[in-house]
Design an enzyme around this catalytic site. Structure first.
Site, PDB file in Angstrom:
ATOM      1  N   THR A  13      25.827   9.133  33.599  1.00  0.00           N
ATOM      2  CA  THR A  13      26.794  10.186  33.938  1.00  0.00           C
ATOM      3  C   THR A  13      26.366  11.563  33.442  1.00  0.00           C
ATOM      4  O   THR A  13      27.058  12.545  33.662  1.00  0.00           O
ATOM      5  CB  THR A  13      28.173   9.861  33.317  1.00  0.00           C
ATOM      6  OG1 THR A  13      27.947   9.605  31.913  1.00  0.00           O
ATOM      7  CG2 THR A  13      28.801   8.653  33.961  1.00  0.00           C
ATOM      8  N   VAL A  16      20.752  14.498  33.320  1.00  0.00           N
ATOM      9  CA  VAL A  16      19.475  13.872  33.686  1.00  0.00           C
ATOM     10  C   VAL A  16      19.732  12.556  34.415  1.00  0.00           C
ATOM     11  O   VAL A  16      19.132  12.277  35.455  1.00  0.00           O
ATOM     12  CB  VAL A  16      18.583  13.646  32.432  1.00  0.00           C
ATOM     13  CG1 VAL A  16      17.283  12.961  32.832  1.00  0.00           C
ATOM     14  CG2 VAL A  16      18.289  14.960  31.726  1.00  0.00           C
ATOM     15  N   SER A  42      33.371   6.908  30.217  1.00  0.00           N
ATOM     16  CA  SER A  42      33.107   6.974  31.670  1.00  0.00           C
ATOM     17  C   SER A  42      33.215   5.614  32.347  1.00  0.00           C
ATOM     18  O   SER A  42      33.077   5.540  33.576  1.00  0.00           O
ATOM     19  CB  SER A  42      31.700   7.504  31.933  1.00  0.00           C
ATOM     20  OG  SER A  42      31.427   8.604  31.153  1.00  0.00           O
ATOM     21  N   CYS A 136      10.875  18.609  28.190  1.00  0.00           N
ATOM     22  CA  CYS A 136      10.797  19.137  29.562  1.00  0.00           C
ATOM     23  C   CYS A 136       9.841  20.327  29.666  1.00  0.00           C
ATOM     24  O   CYS A 136       9.163  20.494  30.690  1.00  0.00           O
ATOM     25  CB  CYS A 136      12.175  19.462  30.113  1.00  0.00           C
ATOM     26  SG  CYS A 136      13.181  20.466  29.049  1.00  0.00           S
ATOM     27  N   GLN A 163      14.764  29.230  27.903  1.00  0.00           N
ATOM     28  CA  GLN A 163      15.268  27.910  28.298  1.00  0.00           C
ATOM     29  C   GLN A 163      16.734  27.931  28.740  1.00  0.00           C
ATOM     30  O   GLN A 163      17.608  28.461  28.031  1.00  0.00           O
ATOM     31  CB  GLN A 163      15.081  26.923  27.152  1.00  0.00           C
ATOM     32  CG  GLN A 163      13.635  26.811  26.715  1.00  0.00           C
ATOM     33  CD  GLN A 163      13.337  25.513  25.985  1.00  0.00           C
ATOM     34  OE1 GLN A 163      14.153  24.611  25.905  1.00  0.00           O
ATOM     35  NE2 GLN A 163      12.138  25.419  25.441  1.00  0.00           N
ATOM     36  N   SER A 166      21.221  24.077  30.565  1.00  0.00           N
ATOM     37  CA  SER A 166      21.345  22.691  31.030  1.00  0.00           C
ATOM     38  C   SER A 166      20.460  21.736  30.251  1.00  0.00           C
ATOM     39  O   SER A 166      20.709  20.534  30.259  1.00  0.00           O
ATOM     40  CB  SER A 166      21.045  22.578  32.528  1.00  0.00           C
ATOM     41  OG  SER A 166      19.789  23.140  32.816  1.00  0.00           O
ATOM     42  N   HIS A 249      13.903  26.444  33.410  1.00  0.00           N
ATOM     43  CA  HIS A 249      13.215  27.092  32.296  1.00  0.00           C
ATOM     44  C   HIS A 249      12.152  28.040  32.862  1.00  0.00           C
ATOM     45  O   HIS A 249      11.489  27.717  33.861  1.00  0.00           O
ATOM     46  CB  HIS A 249      12.486  26.054  31.430  1.00  0.00           C
ATOM     47  CG  HIS A 249      13.403  25.210  30.587  1.00  0.00           C
ATOM     48  ND1 HIS A 249      14.766  25.371  30.557  1.00  0.00           N
ATOM     49  CD2 HIS A 249      13.121  24.191  29.715  1.00  0.00           C
ATOM     50  CE1 HIS A 249      15.288  24.479  29.714  1.00  0.00           C
ATOM     51  NE2 HIS A 249      14.314  23.751  29.186  1.00  0.00           N
ATOM     52  N   ASN A 320      14.330  22.368  34.864  1.00  0.00           N
ATOM     53  CA  ASN A 320      14.166  21.539  33.663  1.00  0.00           C
ATOM     54  C   ASN A 320      14.761  20.140  33.823  1.00  0.00           C
ATOM     55  O   ASN A 320      14.176  19.149  33.364  1.00  0.00           O
ATOM     56  CB  ASN A 320      14.789  22.225  32.442  1.00  0.00           C
ATOM     57  CG  ASN A 320      16.215  22.682  32.680  1.00  0.00           C
ATOM     58  OD1 ASN A 320      16.462  23.512  33.554  1.00  0.00           O
ATOM     59  ND2 ASN A 320      17.146  22.134  31.942  1.00  0.00           N
TER      60      ASN A 320
HETATM   61  N1  LIG Z   1      18.899  18.224  30.289  1.00  0.00           N
HETATM   62  C1  LIG Z   1      17.580  18.375  30.243  1.00  0.00           C
HETATM   63  O1  LIG Z   1      17.004  19.316  30.831  1.00  0.00           O
HETATM   64  C2  LIG Z   1      16.737  17.404  29.462  1.00  0.00           C
HETATM   65  C3  LIG Z   1      15.366  17.533  29.544  1.00  0.00           C
HETATM   66  C4  LIG Z   1      14.545  16.640  28.852  1.00  0.00           C
HETATM   67  C5  LIG Z   1      15.122  15.654  28.080  1.00  0.00           C
HETATM   68  N2  LIG Z   1      16.476  15.569  27.988  1.00  0.00           N
HETATM   69  C6  LIG Z   1      17.015  14.491  27.154  1.00  0.00           C
HETATM   70  O2  LIG Z   1      17.699  13.571  28.006  1.00  0.00           O
HETATM   71  C7  LIG Z   1      18.818  13.016  27.304  1.00  0.00           C
HETATM   72  C8  LIG Z   1      20.058  13.210  28.178  1.00  0.00           C
HETATM   73  O3  LIG Z   1      20.241  14.603  28.401  1.00  0.00           O
HETATM   74  P1  LIG Z   1      21.389  15.155  29.356  1.00  0.00           P
HETATM   75  O4  LIG Z   1      21.121  16.599  29.481  1.00  0.00           O
HETATM   76  O5  LIG Z   1      21.524  14.338  30.569  1.00  0.00           O
HETATM   77  O6  LIG Z   1      22.693  14.923  28.418  1.00  0.00           O
HETATM   78  P2  LIG Z   1      24.236  14.852  28.848  1.00  0.00           P
HETATM   79  O7  LIG Z   1      24.478  15.574  30.115  1.00  0.00           O
HETATM   80  O8  LIG Z   1      24.991  15.273  27.648  1.00  0.00           O
HETATM   81  O9  LIG Z   1      24.480  13.280  29.101  1.00  0.00           O
HETATM   82  C9  LIG Z   1      24.452  12.350  28.047  1.00  0.00           C
HETATM   83  C10 LIG Z   1      24.612  10.943  28.599  1.00  0.00           C
HETATM   84  O10 LIG Z   1      24.589  10.037  27.482  1.00  0.00           O
HETATM   85  C11 LIG Z   1      25.780   9.217  27.575  1.00  0.00           C
HETATM   86  N3  LIG Z   1      26.296   8.846  26.260  1.00  0.00           N
HETATM   87  C12 LIG Z   1      26.710   9.670  25.276  1.00  0.00           C
HETATM   88  N4  LIG Z   1      27.198   8.942  24.238  1.00  0.00           N
HETATM   89  C13 LIG Z   1      27.094   7.641  24.601  1.00  0.00           C
HETATM   90  C14 LIG Z   1      27.438   6.405  23.976  1.00  0.00           C
HETATM   91  N5  LIG Z   1      28.015   6.359  22.764  1.00  0.00           N
HETATM   92  N6  LIG Z   1      27.160   5.253  24.631  1.00  0.00           N
HETATM   93  C15 LIG Z   1      26.605   5.280  25.861  1.00  0.00           C
HETATM   94  N7  LIG Z   1      26.258   6.410  26.514  1.00  0.00           N
HETATM   95  C16 LIG Z   1      26.509   7.579  25.884  1.00  0.00           C
HETATM   96  C17 LIG Z   1      26.797  10.078  28.284  1.00  0.00           C
HETATM   97  O11 LIG Z   1      27.827   9.258  28.800  1.00  0.00           O
HETATM   98  P3  LIG Z   1      29.353   9.788  28.911  1.00  0.00           P
HETATM   99  O12 LIG Z   1      29.378  10.664  30.132  1.00  0.00           O
HETATM  100  O13 LIG Z   1      30.129   8.532  29.097  1.00  0.00           O
HETATM  101  O14 LIG Z   1      29.653  10.518  27.658  1.00  0.00           O
HETATM  102  C18 LIG Z   1      25.909  10.717  29.364  1.00  0.00           C
HETATM  103  O15 LIG Z   1      25.730   9.812  30.408  1.00  0.00           O
HETATM  104  C19 LIG Z   1      18.917  13.735  25.955  1.00  0.00           C
HETATM  105  O16 LIG Z   1      18.327  12.916  24.956  1.00  0.00           O
HETATM  106  C20 LIG Z   1      18.054  14.980  26.153  1.00  0.00           C
HETATM  107  O17 LIG Z   1      17.417  15.359  24.951  1.00  0.00           O
HETATM  108  C21 LIG Z   1      17.301  16.397  28.665  1.00  0.00           C
END
Ligand SMILES: NC(=O)c1ccc[n+]([C@@H]2O[C@H](COP(=O)([O-])OP(=O)(O)OC[C@H]3O[C@@H](n4cnc5c(N)ncnc54)[C@H](OP(=O)(O)O)[C@@H]3O)[C@@H](O)[C@H]2O)c1
Length: 340
Positions: A13, A16, A42, A136, A163, A166, A249, A320
């Site tokens: 959800t 990413v 979720s 990223c 950066q 998002s 980015h 990104n």
């Molecule tokens: N965004 C980027 O550009 C980017 C780039 C490279 C790497 N990353 C890495 O990718 C990862 C995800 O990033 P994102 O931007 O997609 O983050 P995000 O939008 O905050 O999404 C986080 C996800 O983790 C889930 N989650 C949180 N707590 C949880 C729990 N206790 N049990 C199970 N699932 C849980 C959330 O589910 P709920 O919706 O249910 O809370 C959601 O699906 C991070 O580690 C980040 O460092 C992100």
């Protein structure tokens, strides 16, 4: 006979995870079943995939028993909590969080199995079960440095990264929106996703400050670039700044080579329309607003840097979430699916 894998997305959800689902659909990933996991908040939400409705399930220790490929797009602590269960169940794991790199930073243990398919796809084998996508910024910059280095050996690189919010997740996107609205309406607001107000501001700190004055994000960019390019002695320096931009980015990079470089060398090195979009006219350059949603690394303002003997400066922009994160993870999963 090869079997189509059961794929699980953990963090489905998030920004990413949602993009991973879109890419699995767009790229016609050869899967048998898709399973979507997130937190209990979720659970029960319905996502559509290839005309089917898939319910989000709260991830638990026993969620992995039938998962062939688990794509982790969740926070480092949740990845840490469930990775061993996934491995115990025999899943191949693709990690898209700072989990691997932070673990490495703390424990200084095994070399990272970082993968950018354009650079080291041959490192994906059935013998190794866990693969990580680099941060990223590195997914965006390393292919470009890799191609240029193959043509003219790179001596030194300096990177200033601008950066988008998002990359700090969906709550950070909301914070930029809500702060902008609050300021417009002269209302009070809090800073939660970032250390300072992000609306109408630039914050020269991404992640925690380390003892030597670099931030952990800057460390990751420098360390992981050397690691993935396999140039341990590369001279590299990075500054990472959070800017009030929703997606994409941007990077100002200066590259010093061992021998004479001309602008045409750079155009030739990056002449691959599957990976790069090159802007050769001074009248045009990439910007976040026209790059969002693209699978390519956009490169413009290529010019000589005569402050060093053999130097060149470039402006680089990429999405990104999509290019820097979700696409790399899906490409790793595709390579795994082909060897299962
Ligand atoms: N965004 C980027 O550009 C980017 C780039 C490279 C790497 N990353 C890495 O990718 C990862 C995800 O990033 P994102 O931007 O997609 O983050 P995000 O939008 O905050 O999404 C986080 C996800 O983790 C889930 N989650 C949180 N707590 C949880 C729990 N206790 N049990 C199970 N699932 C849980 C959330 O589910 P709920 O919706 O249910 O809370 C959601 O699906 C991070 O580690 C980040 O460092 C992100």
């Amino acid at each position: 006979m090869k079997k189509k894998p059961v794929v699980g997305v953990i963090g489905a959800t998030g920004l990413v995870g949602s993009e991973v689902i879109t890419l699995l659909e767009e790229r016609k990933f050869p899967l048998q079943t898709l399973k979507l996991f997130a937190s209990s908040d979720s659970a029960g939400e319905i996502y559509s995939f290839l005309g089917e409705e898939i319910e989000i399930v709260n991830v638990e220790k026993n969620s992995f028993h039938d998962i062939d490929i688990a794509i982790f797009t969740t926070t480092p602590d949740i990845t840490d909590l469930y990775l061993k269960n996934a491995l115990h169940a025999g899943s191949y794991c693709v990690i898209n969080s700072s989990y691997f790199k932070d673990n490495y930073l703390k424990k200084k243990k095994d070399p990272l199995s970082l993968i950018i398919p354009d650079i080291n796809i041959s490192d994906i084998t059935s013998a190794n079960k866990v693969y990580a996508s680099p941060c990223c910024s590195v997914v965006i910059l390393a292919p470009l440095l890799h191609r240029i280095n193959a043509m003219k050996k790179i001596k030194r690189v300096t990177i200033a990264s601008y950066q988008a919010v998002s990359s700090a997740g969906k709550n950070a996107l909301d914070e930029l929106w809500s702060q902008g609205l609050a300021i417009y309406n002269q209302k009070d607001f809090e800073n939660e996703a970032f250390q300072h107000q992000i609306a109408f501001n630039c914050i020269p700190q991404i992640d925690v400050m380390m003892d030597n004055g670099d931030t952990r994000e800057e460390y990751r960019i420098m360390h992981e670039t050397k690691e993935i390019l396999n140039i341990p002695k590369l001279q590299i320096h990075a500054t990472a700044v959070r800017v009030p931009v929703f997606h994409c980015h941007s990077f100002a990079i200066n590259i010093e080579t061992d021998e004479k470089v001309i602008i045409d060398d750079i155009y030739k090195a990056l002449d691959d329309t599957k990976l790069f979009s090159i802007y050769t006219s001074d009248a045009e350059y990439p910007m976040p607003l026209n790059v969002v949603g693209s699978d390519l690394i956009h490169v413009g303002r290529v010019r000589l840097d005569d402050s060093v003997k053999h130097g060149v400066a470039l402006w680089v922009v990429a999405d990104n979430v999509r290019k820097g994160s979700a696409l790399n993870a899906v490409e790793i999963a595709e390579a795994l699916a082909s060897i299962l």
